[in-house]
Design an enzyme around this catalytic site. Structure first.
Site, short mmCIF file in Angstrom:
data_model
loop_
_atom_site.label_atom_id
_atom_site.label_comp_id
_atom_site.label_asym_id
_atom_site.label_seq_id
_atom_site.Cartn_x
_atom_site.Cartn_y
_atom_site.Cartn_z
N ASN A 62 2.88 40.29 -2.55
CA ASN A 62 1.44 40.07 -2.38
C ASN A 62 0.80 41.19 -1.58
OD1 ASN A 62 1.59 37.66 -3.77
ND2 ASN A 62 1.44 36.36 -1.96
N ARG A 84 -3.59 36.02 -19.64
CA ARG A 84 -2.20 36.40 -19.36
C ARG A 84 -1.32 35.51 -20.22
NH1 ARG A 84 -2.50 39.45 -14.62
NH2 ARG A 84 -4.20 38.89 -13.20
N ARG A 88 -5.61 42.22 -14.65
CA ARG A 88 -4.94 43.21 -13.80
C ARG A 88 -3.42 43.11 -13.87
NH1 ARG A 88 -7.62 42.51 -8.93
NH2 ARG A 88 -9.11 44.08 -9.55
N HIS A 121 -12.31 35.31 -18.68
CA HIS A 121 -11.35 34.61 -17.84
C HIS A 121 -11.20 33.15 -18.22
CE1 HIS A 121 -9.83 33.08 -13.81
NE2 HIS A 121 -9.01 34.09 -14.05
N TYR A 156 2.86 27.08 -11.38
CA TYR A 156 1.46 26.92 -10.98
C TYR A 156 1.01 25.50 -11.30
CZ TYR A 156 0.78 32.05 -10.74
OH TYR A 156 0.85 33.39 -10.44
N ARG A 190 -7.01 27.22 -1.49
CA ARG A 190 -5.65 27.73 -1.26
C ARG A 190 -5.65 29.08 -0.55
NH1 ARG A 190 -3.63 29.88 -6.25
NH2 ARG A 190 -4.10 31.90 -5.36
N HIS A 194 -3.32 25.99 -8.21
CA HIS A 194 -4.11 26.91 -9.02
C HIS A 194 -5.29 26.24 -9.73
CE1 HIS A 194 -4.70 29.94 -12.36
NE2 HIS A 194 -4.61 30.74 -11.31
#
Length: 726
Positions: free
Chosen positions: A69, A390, A420, A450, A483, A579, A607
């Protein structure tokens, strides 16, 4: 703050007065810094590596996640600030800091975090060694191990190493992003010193397992150093050191980039050569070698950090894969939704009968895969449309879309090239889909798509029917196992028409009008949220029940934050589960004393985005307004992305989200951290006998809408009750 506090404490002040008073609070007292809030989140991730209730390899996993991260934070966020600083752009953050001020604070906080990572590694290394998982260093090993390492180095590593001299005739070599290198000063006989650089090949594993019953690992750089005489025969090692670099890895899309695929292929290559943002040095690296490295990398403006020990701790993830079930969480197999099983596995029949919600990872992502696979194989399905942000490296969903196109169905895939670090993979998927005849659309140049939505049009007796799937997460089979996300299936006609308009907007720039259910960004989502909060403010001022419960990953948008402050001043109780980044200051007297913020960090990554508004009733209530969404409350989600928020009206799904998912998040006291007004987080400490673990609860209990006939089998879901105890 004192003057502002007096103004804000006025009971039931008018909306205009409350807004004015909030605006008078200085930015630094109104918002937390976005970047420092993210670093605080990563501190909470790191703390899980110290959690004594977790098995050792799971703790090691959290350490590697924390390090990974931090790498990404420097590659993107710090790189952006560095670019602004280099260009002389003085855009201030919401809390009033210049790029230079933010970089100074980030450097200090990141160094502190890195120091703590090394402290945790020291603790874990010792504990793992006691449990039979050892990372060896320079110490002598038994004869068999030494012999194996020597042969392994000669045969498997030495051929891949390329020592490079550094002098006037040998320019400093290019080192890629996250590249790890060794630099040495050597001498042969009485000749002058020479400098040599050895890059660790990316193709080799960072940690090598030594054969044997015990799990012994050695770092690649350690093994190279143990064989320095073989690598540099007849040379004397004078000094040496190791370093690692992080490069600017963000990709900005230019408006004139007409061919997005060609642009991203070029941009990905450029990213590998981005400016050095961070230079990590081994402890006590000689100054002469540091100067050579800094000059060679043109890294004079980089953030230079001297670590305490191990560089690149993200690579510890490979040790986590060691086959030691006793040092990992007990295996968990997600349930397949019983409602679908009751219809013989026919997703369309189950959705036709009733809307339902699937809660990942507790319920299997397989149902989403089968939804697309059944659509591809069903001769009555005529069209499939899907967004893909993704999808992972081995995607059965991509395969199903290809099969559907090859079977003659109309298939549209919206591929987001700007996801990304997934750009290269998405370009490959786009090419494969296009070859099969799928209509591939790349969306907007300036905005990311998204929203996670798919629709299937099926020919039935009464005409065409559209089946829809909405996800709060990605169509990614790997992340879907770790997730926590929501998948909502519906064949509601109003929603279906809205989804068709959404796809027409993405593919043909046809701005949707007269949407009945969906709200999308960048057209109206922030406005709709502000109106929902205003409704709670109006209820509070009219002495009616009110309240806001919301769960998201990040809360950054200043307009939304100010409106929440206004609601707090009006008396609206607000409970937020955020979160990661949270720029809102909770619990400030006279500004946000009715706002409670917590963060949950545990075995699974929280998530899902879901928002609940009392709507004139005490929460939870069947008449409350409940939404699921793909968006966090951030400017980018409202202004620069295609997102959706969907009201949930089906009674069973509504109850599952409000009375089960949301309540369980609010009740958790084993994995929760409370955000205080000064920006620090305190881990909640449950009283004995009152422990509640969100993840354990959902691992043990079937969901409400997907449980089918489970109740008749005696598998009742415990009733959750929430009382605000503050």
């Amino acid at each position: 703050m004192k003057k502002a506090k007096k103004r804000l404490n006025a009971p039931r002040s008018s909306t205009r007065a409350a807004k004015a008073a909030i605006k008078n609070v200085p930015p630094e007292d109104r918002y937390f810094n976005r970047e420092l809030s993210w670093l605080a989140f990563n501190e909470r991730v790191l703390e899980e590596a110290r959690n004594p209730h977790y098995p050792l390899l799971e703790r090691l996993r959290f350490l590697s996640i924390s390090a990974s991260n931090l790498d990404e934070f420097f590659m993107v966020r710090v790189a952006g600030l560095k670019a602004h600083q280099a260009l002389g752009i003085e855009n201030r953050s919401a809390d009033g800091r210049t790029p230079a001020q933010q970089l100074a604070a980030i450097t200090e906080a990141a160094d502190t975090l890195a120091t703590r990572e090394h402290e945790v590694w020291d603790e874990l290394r010792a504990a793992l060694a006691q449990s039979g998982v050892c990372v060896v260093g320079d110490e002598p090993l038994d004869e068999a191990a030494e012999a194996w390492l020597y042969q392994h180095f000669r045969n498997q590593i030495f051929p891949l190493l390329t020592p490079q001299a550094i002098d006037s005739s040998h320019p400093f070599p290019f080192i890629p992003n996250r590249g790890f290198s060794l630099v040495f000063e050597l001498r042969r006989g009485r000749a002058a010193s020479i400098y040599e650089l050895v890059m660790l090949p990316a193709a080799l594993p960072r940690f090598i397992r030594i054969p044997g019953e015990d799990a012994r690992y050695i770092a690649l750089e350690t093994l190279i150093r143990r064989n320095i005489d073989y690598l540099f025969p007849k040379h004397e090692l004078l000094r040496g050191g190791a370093f690692r670099i992080i490069r600017d890895s963000d990709i900005e899309v230019e408006e004139e980039a007409e061919d997005l695929v060609r642009y991203f292929r070029t941009a990905i290559k450029r990213r590998r050569r981005g400016r050095v943002v961070r230079l990590e040095l081994e402890p006590e690296m000689p100054e002469a070698l540091v100067e050579i490295v800094v000059d060679g990398l043109d890294a004079a403006n980089a953030i230079v950090s001297e670590t305490r020990g191990l560089l690149g701790m993200a690579d510890l993830s490979c040790i986590v894969e060691e086959d030691r079930p006793d040092l990992k969480f007990p295996a968990f197999d997600p349930r397949f939704p019983e409602r679908v099983r009751e219809y013989g596995g026919d997703c369309f029949a189950a959705i036709r009968a009733k809307d339902f919600l699937v809660h990942h990872p507790y319920e299997s992502f397989e149902v989403v895969v089968e939804f697309v696979q059944q659509a591809a194989a069903d001769p009555d399905v005529v069209a499939i449309k899907q967004t893909l942000y993704r999808a992972g490296k081995q995607s059965r969903i991509i395969r199903a879309l290809i099969d559907a196109a090859e079977a003659g169905k109309s298939v549209t895939a919206v591929i987001e090239l700007k996801a990304r670090f997934e750009e290269e993979q998405n370009i490959e998927w786009a090419s494969a889909l296009e070859r099969a005849g799928v209509q591939v659309v790349y969306g907007f140049i300036d905005w990311k798509t998204h929203a996670k939505v798919s629709m299937v049009v099926r020919r039935e007796e009464k005409g065409y029917r559209t089946y829809c799937h909405f996800g709060t997460g990605n169509y990614h089979p790997v992340t879907a196992r770790i997730y926590t996300d929501l998948s909502y299936f519906t064949a509601d006609a109003k929603i279906s028409r809205d989804v068709a308009k959404l796809f027409n907007y993405i593919t043909g720039y046809l701005e949707p009008r007269n949407l009945r259910q969906l709200v999308i960004s960048p057209h109206g989502m922030r406005t709709s949220l502000l109106a929902l909060i205003d409704a709670e403010i109006a209820a509070a001022r009219a002495d009616k029940p009110c309240g806001i419960w919301a769960k998201m990953n990040s809360l950054v948008d200043p307009q939304i934050i100010d409106k929440l402050y206004e609601a707090s001043c009006a008396g609206v109780p607000i409970d937020l589960v955020v979160r990661g980044i949270c720029c809102l200051r909770p619990g400030v007297p006279g500004m946000s004393e009715k706002i409670y913020v917590k963060s949950i960090v545990g075995r699974f990554l929280e998530h899902a985005r879901l928002w609940c508004f009392a709507n004139g009733h005490e929460l939870p209530h069947p008449e409350a307004r409940v939404y699921i969404s793909s968006a966090d409350w951030m400017p980018r989600n409202f202004d620069r992305r295609i997102e959706y928020m969907l009201p949930i009206e089906n009674p069973t799904v509504h109850a599952q989200i409000l009375d089960q998912v949301m309540l369980a998040n609010l009740l958790d006291n084993e994995q929760s951290w409370r955000l205080k007004a000064d920006g620090t987080y305190d881990r909640l400490e449950p009283k004995a006998g009152h422990e509640f673990n969100l993840h354990h609860y959902f691992m043990r209990n079937v969901s409400l809408s997907g449980r089918g006939q489970a109740l008749k089998k005696g598998r009742r879901v415990p009733k959750l009750r929430f009382q605000r105890g503050r």
